[in-house]
Design a protein around this motif. Structure first.
Motif, PDB file in Angstrom:
ATOM      1  N   ALA A 130      10.811  16.281  -3.519  1.00 43.64           N
ATOM      2  CA  ALA A 130      10.869  15.839  -4.904  1.00 43.64           C
ATOM      3  C   ALA A 130       9.989  14.611  -5.106  1.00 43.64           C
ATOM      4  N   ASP A 131      10.059  13.677  -4.150  1.00 46.40           N
ATOM      5  CA  ASP A 131       9.182  12.511  -4.158  1.00 46.40           C
ATOM      6  C   ASP A 131       8.193  12.687  -3.009  1.00 46.40           C
ATOM      7  N   PRO A 132       6.921  12.884  -3.326  1.00 46.80           N
ATOM      8  CA  PRO A 132       5.959  13.186  -2.261  1.00 46.80           C
ATOM      9  C   PRO A 132       5.535  11.978  -1.438  1.00 46.80           C
ATOM     10  N   HIS A 133       5.886  10.774  -1.870  1.00 45.38           N
ATOM     11  CA  HIS A 133       5.379   9.579  -1.214  1.00 45.38           C
ATOM     12  C   HIS A 133       6.028   9.350   0.154  1.00 45.38           C
ATOM     13  N   TYR A 156       0.806  -1.229   0.000  1.00 47.36           N
ATOM     14  CA  TYR A 156       0.000   0.000   0.000  1.00 47.36           C
ATOM     15  C   TYR A 156       0.834   1.273   0.000  1.00 47.36           C
ATOM     16  N   LEU A 157       2.149   1.180   0.229  1.00 51.97           N
ATOM     17  CA  LEU A 157       2.994   2.369   0.090  1.00 51.97           C
ATOM     18  C   LEU A 157       3.550   2.538  -1.324  1.00 51.97           C
ATOM     19  N   LYS A 158       3.297   1.574  -2.185  1.00 59.57           N
ATOM     20  CA  LYS A 158       3.803   1.685  -3.554  1.00 59.57           C
ATOM     21  C   LYS A 158       3.112   2.837  -4.288  1.00 59.57           C
ATOM     22  N   PRO A 159       3.866   3.621  -5.038  1.00 64.40           N
ATOM     23  CA  PRO A 159       3.236   4.674  -5.835  1.00 64.40           C
ATOM     24  C   PRO A 159       2.165   4.106  -6.754  1.00 64.40           C
ATOM     25  N   ASN A 160       1.062   4.837  -6.856  1.00 70.53           N
ATOM     26  CA  ASN A 160      -0.069   4.521  -7.735  1.00 70.53           C
ATOM     27  C   ASN A 160      -0.966   3.404  -7.216  1.00 70.53           C
ATOM     28  N   PHE A 161      -0.609   2.785  -6.079  1.00 69.98           N
ATOM     29  CA  PHE A 161      -1.468   1.701  -5.601  1.00 69.98           C
ATOM     30  C   PHE A 161      -2.775   2.246  -5.051  1.00 69.98           C
ATOM     31  N   THR A 162      -2.709   3.110  -4.046  1.00 70.70           N
ATOM     32  CA  THR A 162      -3.944   3.619  -3.458  1.00 70.70           C
ATOM     33  C   THR A 162      -4.674   4.560  -4.405  1.00 70.70           C
ATOM     34  N   ALA A 163      -3.951   5.184  -5.332  1.00 69.53           N
ATOM     35  CA  ALA A 163      -4.597   6.075  -6.295  1.00 69.53           C
ATOM     36  C   ALA A 163      -5.605   5.314  -7.158  1.00 69.53           C
ATOM     37  N   GLN A 164      -5.349   4.028  -7.362  1.00 73.07           N
ATOM     38  CA  GLN A 164      -6.197   3.221  -8.234  1.00 73.07           C
ATOM     39  C   GLN A 164      -7.100   2.260  -7.452  1.00 73.07           C
ATOM     40  N   LEU A 165      -7.155   2.418  -6.143  1.00 77.00           N
ATOM     41  CA  LEU A 165      -7.904   1.497  -5.301  1.00 77.00           C
ATOM     42  C   LEU A 165      -9.401   1.777  -5.406  1.00 77.00           C
ATOM     43  N   ASP A 166     -10.180   0.736  -5.636  1.00 68.40           N
ATOM     44  CA  ASP A 166     -11.635   0.873  -5.720  1.00 68.40           C
ATOM     45  C   ASP A 166     -12.235   0.643  -4.333  1.00 68.40           C
ATOM     46  N   THR A 167     -12.787   1.688  -3.751  1.00 74.90           N
ATOM     47  CA  THR A 167     -13.337   1.607  -2.395  1.00 74.90           C
ATOM     48  C   THR A 167     -14.863   1.675  -2.378  1.00 74.90           C
ATOM     49  N   LEU A 207      -6.489  14.745   2.798  1.00 71.36           N
ATOM     50  CA  LEU A 207      -5.565  14.528   1.682  1.00 71.36           C
ATOM     51  C   LEU A 207      -5.687  15.574   0.583  1.00 71.36           C
ATOM     52  N   ALA A 208      -6.857  16.160   0.420  1.00 75.69           N
ATOM     53  CA  ALA A 208      -7.114  17.014  -0.743  1.00 75.69           C
ATOM     54  C   ALA A 208      -6.038  18.070  -0.986  1.00 75.69           C
ATOM     55  N   PRO A 209      -5.650  18.871   0.029  1.00 75.49           N
ATOM     56  CA  PRO A 209      -4.609  19.884  -0.256  1.00 75.49           C
ATOM     57  C   PRO A 209      -3.250  19.270  -0.584  1.00 75.49           C
ATOM     58  N   LEU A 210      -2.929  18.125   0.017  1.00 72.84           N
ATOM     59  CA  LEU A 210      -1.651  17.476  -0.283  1.00 72.84           C
ATOM     60  C   LEU A 210      -1.658  16.929  -1.702  1.00 72.84           C
ATOM     61  N   GLN A 211      -2.752  16.288  -2.083  1.00 72.87           N
ATOM     62  CA  GLN A 211      -2.838  15.731  -3.429  1.00 72.87           C
ATOM     63  C   GLN A 211      -2.819  16.834  -4.479  1.00 72.87           C
ATOM     64  N   SER A 212      -3.429  17.951  -4.150  1.00 77.63           N
ATOM     65  CA  SER A 212      -3.414  19.089  -5.073  1.00 77.63           C
ATOM     66  C   SER A 212      -2.006  19.675  -5.190  1.00 77.63           C
ATOM     67  N   ARG A 213      -1.324  19.828  -4.057  1.00 79.27           N
ATOM     68  CA  ARG A 213       0.030  20.398  -4.066  1.00 79.27           C
ATOM     69  C   ARG A 213       0.992  19.538  -4.861  1.00 79.27           C
ATOM     70  N   PHE A 214       0.924  18.227  -4.629  1.00 73.28           N
ATOM     71  CA  PHE A 214       1.875  17.312  -5.267  1.00 73.28           C
ATOM     72  C   PHE A 214       1.381  16.753  -6.598  1.00 73.28           C
ATOM     73  N   GLN A 215       0.119  17.067  -6.955  1.00 75.09           N
ATOM     74  CA  GLN A 215      -0.471  16.500  -8.164  1.00 75.09           C
ATOM     75  C   GLN A 215      -0.327  14.977  -8.164  1.00 75.09           C
ATOM     76  N   CYS A 216      -0.754  14.394  -7.046  1.00 70.91           N
ATOM     77  CA  CYS A 216      -0.618  12.950  -6.838  1.00 70.91           C
ATOM     78  C   CYS A 216      -1.859  12.463  -6.094  1.00 70.91           C
ATOM     79  N   ALA A 217      -2.474  11.401  -6.599  1.00 79.46           N
ATOM     80  CA  ALA A 217      -3.723  10.893  -6.018  1.00 79.46           C
ATOM     81  C   ALA A 217      -3.497   9.805  -4.975  1.00 79.46           C
TER      82      ALA A 217
END
Length: 274
Positions: free
Chosen positions: A203-206, A154-165, A183-193
């Protein structure tokens, strides 16, 4: 592919030639990524020029001491980490990429008496998800663990971004609403879901495993049990096997994605659990 530690491509090619399960290879990656991340931040030898061929026994000892004292890992985990590092440095030494074997004089620790695994926390998940004393990252880690995902997944990049909940129950959806607001402001700042993101510019937001531990450890004062991702995951596995004692090994492998040689170990823990 992002390089997570020195000589990663060559080392992974070497591992792929052996009869090693993918889950075990992932454990090597987790160990080595964490080891070099620690060196980058706390080890003067490595910080000087990032040369792996300068690392010697005290440098590895420093990392292992941190695992023992700060993360309070058990002897079994200590020995596994040492084994991973030993295989890695032997590989480098065999290719003349380092003149040292810094793990050569390090000894494994005696097998400690098995501690009871806390499996009951899984049954109280709804209560913990609603407990605002716990950081949202702590609660998210607990939630994902009960879905069968270990921390290295679950810490892998793109894993939780694609998780169907969408099919998760109401109590979990209620927590996710709160979590998404955080999460919303962090995801917006880093452009990462993704879900586990640093709260400062990077540099790496994860969030890394050590970074996650910084949220988990203080929350142990609230839960009164260990929140190490490995310990939580063991508790989940034991809980599952206790509730499904009649499942065949094939069913367990399919449901929990366990390696076949791990099933008996967790079945025994489940049988001994109070």
């Amino acid at each position: 592919m992002k390089i997570l530690y020195p000589y990663q491509d060559a080392f992974e090619r070497d591992l792929s030639k052996r009869d090693i399960a993918q889950a075990t290879r992932d454990e090597y990656t987790t160990t080595l990524q964490d080891f070099f991340h620690y060196l980058e931040n706390f080890n003067p030898t490595y910080q000087a020029d990032h040369r792996v061929n300068q690392l010697q026994t005290p440098d590895v000892e420093q990392y292992l001491a941190m695992l023992t004292n700060s993360r309070e890992i058990q002897n079994q985990t200590y020995n596994k980490v040492l084994s991973h590092l030993n295989v890695y440095f032997k590989f480098l030494f065999s290719h003349n990429w380092t003149p040292y074997l810094p793990t050569l004089d390090l000894k494994s620790k005696p097998k400690a008496a098995t501690r009871p695994v806390n499996f009951r926390w899984v049954d109280d998940l709804t209560t913990w998800l609603a407990d605002d004393r716990l950081h949202v990252y702590t609660r998210a880690a607990m939630l994902l663990t009960t879905k069968g995902y270990p921390v290295q997944v679950y810490l892998k990049p793109n894993f939780t971004a694609q998780l169907d909940t969408t099919a998760w129950p109401a109590a979990e959806q209620q927590f996710l609403t709160q979590f998404r607001a955080f999460l919303a402001p962090l995801q917006s700042r880093f452009q990462c879901a993704d879900w586990f993101l640093k709260q400062r510019a990077a540099a790496d937001p994860h969030l890394t495993l050590p970074g996650l531990h910084k949220y988990l450890r203080p929350d142990e004062a609230v839960t009164n049990f260990k929140l190490s991702p490995t310990v939580l995951y063991q508790g989940y596995l034991v809980n599952y096997l206790r509730r499904h004692p009649r499942l065949t090994d094939r069913d367990v492998i399919a449901a929990l994605h366990l390696e076949p040689d791990s099933i008996d170990y967790y079945r025994r823990l489940a049988q001994r659990a109070d």
